[in-house]
Every structure is written in C-alpha cells, then in structure tokens.
Scaffold this motif. Structure first.
Motif, mmCIF file in Angstrom:
data_model
loop_
_atom_site.group_PDB
_atom_site.id
_atom_site.type_symbol
_atom_site.label_atom_id
_atom_site.label_comp_id
_atom_site.label_asym_id
_atom_site.label_seq_id
_atom_site.Cartn_x
_atom_site.Cartn_y
_atom_site.Cartn_z
ATOM 1 N N ILE A 69 0.960 -0.892 0.165
ATOM 2 C CA ILE A 69 -0.500 0.031 -0.157
ATOM 3 C C ILE A 69 0.932 1.444 0.040
ATOM 4 O O ILE A 69 0.386 1.850 -0.493
ATOM 5 N N ILE A 70 1.896 1.343 0.626
ATOM 6 C CA ILE A 70 3.145 2.622 0.926
ATOM 7 C C ILE A 70 3.959 1.981 -0.079
ATOM 8 O O ILE A 70 4.958 0.869 0.389
ATOM 9 N N GLY A 71 4.779 2.750 -0.838
ATOM 10 C CA GLY A 71 5.880 2.591 -1.736
ATOM 11 C C GLY A 71 6.268 2.697 -3.251
ATOM 12 O O GLY A 71 4.800 2.845 -3.174
ATOM 13 N N PRO A 72 7.621 2.741 -3.354
ATOM 14 C CA PRO A 72 7.553 2.787 -5.030
ATOM 15 C C PRO A 72 5.909 1.408 -6.095
ATOM 16 O O PRO A 72 5.727 2.380 -6.877
ATOM 17 N N GLU A 73 6.005 0.748 -5.605
ATOM 18 C CA GLU A 73 4.876 -0.302 -5.525
ATOM 19 C C GLU A 73 3.044 -0.211 -5.286
ATOM 20 O O GLU A 73 2.547 -0.676 -5.720
ATOM 21 N N THR A 121 -0.971 8.497 0.674
ATOM 22 C CA THR A 121 0.820 8.353 2.095
ATOM 23 C C THR A 121 0.364 9.426 2.444
ATOM 24 O O THR A 121 1.143 8.769 4.013
ATOM 25 N N ALA A 122 0.972 10.651 2.433
ATOM 26 C CA ALA A 122 1.189 11.334 3.067
ATOM 27 C C ALA A 122 -0.198 11.348 4.683
ATOM 28 O O ALA A 122 0.271 11.249 5.814
ATOM 29 N N LEU A 175 10.861 7.235 -0.269
ATOM 30 C CA LEU A 175 10.086 6.415 -0.229
ATOM 31 C C LEU A 175 10.413 5.430 -1.250
ATOM 32 O O LEU A 175 10.547 4.809 -2.230
ATOM 33 N N PHE A 176 11.887 4.141 -0.435
ATOM 34 C CA PHE A 176 12.414 3.382 -1.648
ATOM 35 C C PHE A 176 11.523 2.000 -0.964
ATOM 36 O O PHE A 176 12.092 1.221 -1.796
ATOM 37 N N GLN A 177 11.169 1.622 0.194
ATOM 38 C CA GLN A 177 10.541 0.864 0.059
ATOM 39 C C GLN A 177 8.722 0.654 0.300
ATOM 40 O O GLN A 177 8.462 1.448 0.937
ATOM 41 N N ASN A 178 8.969 -0.917 0.358
ATOM 42 C CA ASN A 178 7.354 -0.648 -0.305
ATOM 43 C C ASN A 178 7.083 -1.728 1.106
ATOM 44 O O ASN A 178 7.700 -2.298 1.367
ATOM 45 N N PHE A 179 5.621 -0.723 1.589
ATOM 46 C CA PHE A 179 4.878 -1.981 2.672
ATOM 47 C C PHE A 179 4.215 -2.036 2.779
ATOM 48 O O PHE A 179 3.057 -1.305 1.705
ATOM 49 N N LYS A 180 3.402 -2.986 3.651
ATOM 50 C CA LYS A 180 1.901 -4.030 3.100
ATOM 51 C C LYS A 180 1.380 -3.342 5.302
ATOM 52 O O LYS A 180 2.026 -2.872 5.754
ATOM 53 N N ILE A 181 0.198 -3.709 4.736
ATOM 54 C CA ILE A 181 -0.605 -3.059 6.257
ATOM 55 C C ILE A 181 0.214 -4.306 7.258
ATOM 56 O O ILE A 181 0.399 -4.015 7.947
ATOM 57 N N SER A 182 0.938 -6.280 6.666
ATOM 58 C CA SER A 182 1.244 -6.706 7.583
ATOM 59 C C SER A 182 2.538 -5.924 8.252
ATOM 60 O O SER A 182 2.899 -5.265 9.350
ATOM 61 N N ASP A 183 3.226 -5.152 7.287
ATOM 62 C CA ASP A 183 4.608 -4.344 8.054
ATOM 63 C C ASP A 183 4.269 -3.587 8.775
ATOM 64 O O ASP A 183 4.800 -3.080 9.848
ATOM 65 N N LEU A 184 2.921 -2.782 8.163
ATOM 66 C CA LEU A 184 2.760 -1.890 9.572
ATOM 67 C C LEU A 184 2.552 -2.368 11.309
ATOM 68 O O LEU A 184 2.786 -1.304 11.641
#
Length: 100
Positions: A40-44, A52-53, A83-92
């Motif tokens: 959901i957040i990141g380059p992809e 995102t902000a 922001l160069f890393q991707n984050f999923k809900i699980s990461d957050l």
C-alpha cells in the motif's frame, strides 16, 4: 498473552480508522481493508504520494490519541532520499507494534 492480543487489536483498530480516512478519498471499488495483501505504501504501493502522506499522518495522530505515543512513522518509513521501500498492512502492524 492477553495483553499482546489486546495490543494487536488496538493496532488493528488504529490501522482500520486510518484506512477509513483514506477510503473516504477513494472510489468504493478501490477501498482498502485490513485484509489487503498488496503493497500500500512505497514505489509499488497502491496509495499515491498525497494518500500516503495522509495515511501516515493519520496513523501518527491516532497512535498519539489512542496510546499517548509520539510515534514518528515518517522517520521509520522514509529514508533520507525518500520512499524506496514497499510496505504492506502486515508490515505496518509490525512497525507499530515494535514502536509502541
């Protein structure tokens, strides 16, 4: 054990409330929920830079309001060059859990 379960439920509630805020700005078919497995957040990520902000600030505000925590997700998620890393809900969930 019960304390950890309660903490995870609180984190899910915080994430859900922040997602509701973001979903108000999105078409109904594009709504994001806690079960989302996509980045959901990141380059992809599926969120654009403004969303995102907004999402990050909403998460920080909710952590402050609900937990009294001055969680600085911006500094955790953003690197010096953006922001160069991707984050999923699980990461957050994991980031917030470790920070609280």
């Amino acid at each position: 054990m019960i304390k950890e379960i309660y903490k995870m439920l609180e984190i899910e509630n915080i994430l859900n409330q922040a997602l509701e805020e973001i979903n108000e700005l999105r078409n109904e078919e594009d709504h994001i929920n806690l079960d989302c497995k996509d980045v959901i957040i990141g380059p992809e990520g599926i969120l654009d830079s403004l969303s995102t902000a907004t999402f990050i600030l909403e998460l920080e505000n909710l952590c402050k309001e609900k937990k009294g925590s001055d969680l600085d997700l911006t500094s955790i998620i953003l690197g010096e060059d953006g922001l160069f890393q991707n984050f999923k809900i699980s990461d957050l969930k994991e980031i917030i859990n470790n920070a609280l």
